[in-house]
Scaffold this active site. Structure first.
Site, PDB file in Angstrom:
ATOM      1  N   ASP A 104     -17.809  33.890 -40.981  1.00  0.00           N
ATOM      2  CA  ASP A 104     -16.522  34.352 -40.439  1.00  0.00           C
ATOM      3  C   ASP A 104     -16.521  34.100 -38.936  1.00  0.00           C
ATOM      4  O   ASP A 104     -17.338  34.664 -38.202  1.00  0.00           O
ATOM      5  CB  ASP A 104     -16.385  35.851 -40.745  1.00  0.00           C
ATOM      6  CG  ASP A 104     -14.941  36.291 -40.890  1.00  0.00           C
ATOM      7  OD1 ASP A 104     -14.121  35.859 -40.066  1.00  0.00           O
ATOM      8  OD2 ASP A 104     -14.650  37.061 -41.821  1.00  0.00           O
ATOM      9  N   ASP A 210     -10.782  33.839 -38.242  1.00  0.00           N
ATOM     10  CA  ASP A 210     -10.000  35.051 -38.012  1.00  0.00           C
ATOM     11  C   ASP A 210      -8.746  34.775 -37.171  1.00  0.00           C
ATOM     12  O   ASP A 210      -8.830  34.071 -36.152  1.00  0.00           O
ATOM     13  CB  ASP A 210     -10.926  36.017 -37.249  1.00  0.00           C
ATOM     14  CG  ASP A 210     -10.428  37.434 -37.239  1.00  0.00           C
ATOM     15  OD1 ASP A 210     -10.299  38.020 -38.320  1.00  0.00           O
ATOM     16  OD2 ASP A 210     -10.180  37.961 -36.138  1.00  0.00           O
ATOM     17  N   GLU A 262      -7.010  32.510 -41.183  1.00  0.00           N
ATOM     18  CA  GLU A 262      -6.148  33.677 -41.398  1.00  0.00           C
ATOM     19  C   GLU A 262      -4.921  33.547 -40.496  1.00  0.00           C
ATOM     20  O   GLU A 262      -5.069  33.359 -39.295  1.00  0.00           O
ATOM     21  CB  GLU A 262      -6.928  34.951 -41.061  1.00  0.00           C
ATOM     22  CG  GLU A 262      -6.154  36.198 -41.430  1.00  0.00           C
ATOM     23  CD  GLU A 262      -6.650  37.448 -40.712  1.00  0.00           C
ATOM     24  OE1 GLU A 262      -6.413  38.542 -41.234  1.00  0.00           O
ATOM     25  OE2 GLU A 262      -7.251  37.343 -39.621  1.00  0.00           O
ATOM     26  N   HIS A 337     -10.965  42.638 -47.141  1.00  0.00           N
ATOM     27  CA  HIS A 337     -11.425  43.836 -46.430  1.00  0.00           C
ATOM     28  C   HIS A 337     -10.324  44.513 -45.621  1.00  0.00           C
ATOM     29  O   HIS A 337     -10.553  45.578 -45.054  1.00  0.00           O
ATOM     30  CB  HIS A 337     -12.584  43.443 -45.510  1.00  0.00           C
ATOM     31  CG  HIS A 337     -12.140  42.497 -44.422  1.00  0.00           C
ATOM     32  ND1 HIS A 337     -11.716  41.205 -44.686  1.00  0.00           N
ATOM     33  CD2 HIS A 337     -11.988  42.675 -43.102  1.00  0.00           C
ATOM     34  CE1 HIS A 337     -11.345  40.636 -43.560  1.00  0.00           C
ATOM     35  NE2 HIS A 337     -11.501  41.497 -42.580  1.00  0.00           N
ATOM     36  N   ASP A 338      -9.158  43.883 -45.509  1.00  0.00           N
ATOM     37  CA  ASP A 338      -8.050  44.473 -44.739  1.00  0.00           C
ATOM     38  C   ASP A 338      -6.964  45.030 -45.646  1.00  0.00           C
ATOM     39  O   ASP A 338      -5.928  45.492 -45.159  1.00  0.00           O
ATOM     40  CB  ASP A 338      -7.383  43.401 -43.856  1.00  0.00           C
ATOM     41  CG  ASP A 338      -8.296  42.920 -42.747  1.00  0.00           C
ATOM     42  OD1 ASP A 338      -9.149  43.699 -42.297  1.00  0.00           O
ATOM     43  OD2 ASP A 338      -8.134  41.755 -42.331  1.00  0.00           O
TER      44      ASP A 338
HETATM   45  C1  GLC Z   1      -8.464  40.030 -38.814  1.00  0.00           C
HETATM   46  C2  GLC Z   1      -9.594  40.671 -39.571  1.00  0.00           C
HETATM   47  C3  GLC Z   1      -9.549  42.138 -39.339  1.00  0.00           C
HETATM   48  C4  GLC Z   1      -9.739  42.386 -37.869  1.00  0.00           C
HETATM   49  C5  GLC Z   1      -8.732  41.604 -37.027  1.00  0.00           C
HETATM   50  C6  GLC Z   1      -9.157  41.532 -35.599  1.00  0.00           C
HETATM   51  O1  GLC Z   1      -7.229  40.415 -39.270  1.00  0.00           O
HETATM   52  O2  GLC Z   1      -9.520  40.331 -40.915  1.00  0.00           O
HETATM   53  O3  GLC Z   1     -10.490  42.839 -40.091  1.00  0.00           O
HETATM   54  O4  GLC Z   1      -9.606  43.742 -37.586  1.00  0.00           O
HETATM   55  O5  GLC Z   1      -8.608  40.273 -37.447  1.00  0.00           O
HETATM   56  O6  GLC Z   1     -10.282  40.715 -35.478  1.00  0.00           O
END
Ligand code: GLC
Length: 570
Positions: A104, A210, A262, A337-338
């Site tokens: 990641d 990310d 993402e 995980h979110d």
């Molecule tokens: C992404 C991650 C999340 C994190 C955010 C800031 O959305 O998946 O878990 O809090 O970025 O890094």
């Protein structure tokens, strides 16, 4: 167009991904926190499930304000997880089994404890000053100091943090310990590229990247008129985003590496498509958020919204078509995980329907066009946390920051409503420890105090009992992944077609290969039995969540039990 898609074969299209959330997967030391040796001890479990690519949420050195998404050194492993030799060993164990390792990469921001930021905040003329985004304060009519603009943090409040040392604000789109890097600076981009090469040279097979569409900000930093997440229109797929992604894409291509970016907060699908269209050399695939926002109300995530099945159909159909027709590629996910647990969110997790619903999710997801992503615990039907949990059982900074805004000022009614929403949508729902068996702490740790409370339902829902029962959720995933591979031309490279679009209980779709081979997937999202007029004749039952055989589906109607799903070869 279809035949073009077929020619663009790739290993990461044919595989499926399993996401490990290291803190909650398997503790091997009794510390109460999961670790790399714990993951290594479960590699065979993953192999047997039939996944091909293992993505680890961040394992790098971090003060853990945001569970490792605040990195203070990209080349060092956070000590509770182990050290770099454990990563090497995990890589080898995966590679020996023909599996891949994905890390990641969090490079929109660092931790405020990263050396770069420690330098940057020292003085305005420090060589690292321009590695982050610093702006002088504004002052209102009364002379009060204000942030440079009205952008909001994703974790509540202003996106700017004042730093007394130099009397300036720095931008931090997430928590105050996560300063945003300034990608306008070529030295920052070079540093990101070096981190990628470091891990690719060490044998990583790719990255989940990310919030990668946040890296280019509108350099005039204008005030926003949005109601929710003010400012995101000025940095989600910002002006130079695709230029930067092409630079990343060139490196990924050198290594034939996989990437999934993402990409939240984007409402123009053309922007997302650009990032993945095969001829553009940016990323392999992206996570868009259209299914994840389906239950977000007018005031954002923690406000309620009821959604009909037709909304999910429209969204699924839209993304299936966009990617297929334009040589893009879907990352198929309903959990991570979110996000809350899919079985609790999209179907029915009451005692009678939970198991069937979890199997429905497996079949619904695995046969769509794209690469399926399974989040740890999804394969055994893990659910949201119980309604009875108190606020001190919740750990996530996003949820707790939200609660802190209301806990002292809101009336009891509002607080009760918020708690209902947290139980439905807090990120904590996905972060409870993996439920391995029915021993204390679900076999996750030998410590009496895991870093996060284990979901109370681990005696009923755990991997050991799921693996033992031939008709379990686990085996439904295993079979679905196996059939997806066995019929690659249909399920990996074939076309997608919605069937019986108007039906408000049944989500049905067809997959068709270029040689005419085809399959039909029928999912009953309702809690009632449905006699569905079948438009086709089936040759084989590929997977059924209810143990159906060919005889059961040869008549004019297919009888579907509540929350049943079935995949048929035609
Ligand atoms: C992404 C991650 C999340 C994190 C955010 C800031 O959305 O998946 O878990 O809090 O970025 O890094």
């Amino acid at each position: 167009m279809g035949s073009q898609v077929e020619q663009l074969r790739a290993w990461w299209k044919e595989g499926s991904v399993y996401q490990v959330y290291p803190a909650s997967f398997q503790d091997s030391t009794g510390s109460g926190v999961g670790d790399l040796k714990g993951i290594i001890s479960r590699v065979d479990y993953l192999k047997d499930l039939g996944v091909d690519i293992v993505w680890l949420s961040p394992i790098f050195q971090s003060p853990q304000h945001d569970m490792g998404y605040d990195i203070s050194d990209y080349r060092v492993i956070d000590p509770p997880y182990g050290d770099i030799s454990d990563v090497d060993l995990l890589r080898d164990k995966l590679h020996e089994r023909g599996m891949k390792l994905v890390l990641d990469l969090v490079m929109n921001h660092t931790s405020d404890q990263h050396e770069w930021f420690k330098e940057s905040r020292k003085s305005k003329d420090n060589p690292y000053r321009d590695w982050y985004i610093w702006k002088p304060p504004k002052y209102d009519a009364d002379g009060n100091r204000c942030p440079p603009n009205n952008w909001q943090s994703h974790f509540q409040g202003s996106a700017w943090e004042y730093d007394e040392a130099t009397d300036e604000y720095f931008l931090r789109l997430f928590c105050k310990e996560q300063p945003d890097l300034n990608w306008e600076n070529p030295a920052v981009r070079k540093a990101a590229h070096d981190v990628m090469r470091f891990w690719l040279d060490r044998g990583a097979d790719g990255f989940r990247i990310d919030v990668i569409n946040f890296i280019s900000k509108d350099q005039s930093f204008p005030d926003s008129n949005q109601q929710v997440l003010r400012g995101s229109e000025y940095y989600a797929c910002g002006p130079r985003c695709h230029e930067y992604l092409k630079e990343l894409g060139a490196i990924l291509k050198e290594y034939d590496a996989f990437s999934v970016g993402e990409m939240p907060c984007v409402h123009d699908e053309r922007e997302l498509l650009k990032a993945v269209a095969a001829d553009r050399g940016e990323l392999s695939m992206i996570f868009h958020f259209e299914f994840m926002d389906v239950d977000h109300g007018a005031n954002g995530k923690f406000s309620p919204k009821v959604w009909p099945l037709s909304e999910l159909k429209t969204k699924v159909n839209k993304w299936q078509r966009i990617m297929y027709d334009n040589n893009g590629w879907n990352a198929l996910y309903l959990e991570n995980h979110d996000q809350p647990r899919a079985v609790s969110r999209f179907v029915h997790d009451d005692p009678e329907n939970r198991e069937a619903s979890a199997k429905l999710i497996a079949i619904f997801l695995a046969f769509q066009a794209g690469t399926p992503f399974i989040y740890q615990g999804q394969e055994i039907g893990m659910t949201n946390v119980p309604k009875e949990w108190e606020m001190n059982d919740y750990k996530d900074i996003d949820c707790l920051n939200h609660w802190n805004l209301y806990k002292d000022s809101a009336d009891e009614n509002t607080k009760a409503l918020l708690k209902t929403e947290y139980q439905k949508k807090s990120r904590d729902n996905a972060r409870t420890p993996m439920q391995w068996d029915d021993s204390p702490q679900a076999g996750f740790t030998t410590s009496g105090t895991p870093w996060m409370r284990v979901n109370d339902n681990y005696k009923q829902i755990n991997a050991a009992s799921q693996v033992k029962a031939p008709d379990s959720v686990y085996h439904t995933y295993r079979r679905a992944l196996e059939k997806r591979k066995e019929h690659k031309d249909v399920f990996v490279y074939g076309d997608f077609e919605l069937v019986d679009e108007e039906n408000d209980k049944i989500f049905a779709y067809k997959r068709v290969a270029s040689n005419g081979d085809a399959a039909l997937i029928v999912c009953n999202f309702s809690k009632s039995e449905v006699a569905w007029p079948s438009p086709v004749k089936a040759k084989e039952v590929l997977v059924s969540s209810d143990g159906k055989k060919l005889d059961h589906v040869t008549g004019d109607r297919i009888r579907l039990a509540p929350c049943e799903a079935i995949a048929l070869l035609l």
